[in-house]
Design a protein around this motif. Structure first.
Motif, PDB file in Angstrom:
ATOM      1  N   GLN A 101     -39.480 -51.442 -92.702  1.00 38.10           N
ATOM      2  CA  GLN A 101     -38.821 -52.401 -93.590  1.00 38.10           C
ATOM      3  C   GLN A 101     -39.138 -53.840 -93.205  1.00 38.10           C
ATOM      4  O   GLN A 101     -39.299 -54.702 -94.081  1.00 38.10           O
ATOM      5  CB  GLN A 101     -37.310 -52.181 -93.563  1.00 38.10           C
ATOM      6  N   LEU A 102     -39.226 -54.113 -91.917  1.00 34.42           N
ATOM      7  CA  LEU A 102     -39.568 -55.471 -91.486  1.00 34.42           C
ATOM      8  C   LEU A 102     -40.992 -55.843 -91.889  1.00 34.42           C
ATOM      9  O   LEU A 102     -41.256 -56.981 -92.285  1.00 34.42           O
ATOM     10  CB  LEU A 102     -39.391 -55.612 -89.977  1.00 34.42           C
TER      11      LEU A 102
ATOM     12  N   ILE B 243     -44.474 -58.953 -95.457  1.00 39.29           N
ATOM     13  CA  ILE B 243     -45.521 -59.031 -96.483  1.00 39.29           C
ATOM     14  C   ILE B 243     -44.976 -59.685 -97.755  1.00 39.29           C
ATOM     15  O   ILE B 243     -45.633 -60.540 -98.356  1.00 39.29           O
ATOM     16  CB  ILE B 243     -46.106 -57.627 -96.778  1.00 39.29           C
ATOM     17  N   GLY B 244     -43.778 -59.295 -98.155  1.00 39.61           N
ATOM     18  CA  GLY B 244     -43.159 -59.912 -99.331  1.00 39.61           C
ATOM     19  C   GLY B 244     -42.940 -61.393 -99.149  1.00 39.61           C
ATOM     20  O   GLY B 244     -43.180 -62.198-100.068  1.00 39.61           O
ATOM     21  N   TYR B 245     -42.506 -61.787 -97.968  1.00 40.09           N
ATOM     22  CA  TYR B 245     -42.280 -63.211 -97.686  1.00 40.09           C
ATOM     23  C   TYR B 245     -43.609 -63.981 -97.722  1.00 40.09           C
ATOM     24  O   TYR B 245     -43.682 -65.070 -98.282  1.00 40.09           O
ATOM     25  CB  TYR B 245     -41.618 -63.362 -96.316  1.00 40.09           C
ATOM     26  N   ALA B 246     -44.633 -63.406 -97.146  1.00 37.88           N
ATOM     27  CA  ALA B 246     -45.943 -64.064 -97.133  1.00 37.88           C
ATOM     28  C   ALA B 246     -46.491 -64.216 -98.547  1.00 37.88           C
ATOM     29  O   ALA B 246     -47.109 -65.251 -98.869  1.00 37.88           O
ATOM     30  CB  ALA B 246     -46.916 -63.275 -96.266  1.00 37.88           C
TER      31      ALA B 246
END
Length: 62
Positions: free
Chosen positions: A49-50, A55-58
């Protein structure tokens, strides 16, 4: 504040997934094995999950 909410959500999902996976195992296992399996699944779910969150944040920052 959003990062705290995301962290708590990741923690709760990891705990729920680890409990679910650890209980799926054979019920005749000793308690120590169940605890070790819980920890294994917890950290596995948490790291996955981290990685997804990173990846989503990037992608969003880009």
């Amino acid at each position: 504040m959003i990062f705290t909410a995301i962290g708590i959500t990741i923690f709760l999902l990891s705990v729920a997934g680890a409990v679910w996976e650890a209980r799926k195992a054979a019920p005749d296992q000793p308690r120590q094995i169940k605890v070790l399996r819980f920890m294994l699944y917890f950290w596995g779910f948490a790291f996955v999950q981290l990685i997804i969150a990173a990846i989503g944040y990037a992608v969003l920052i880009r």
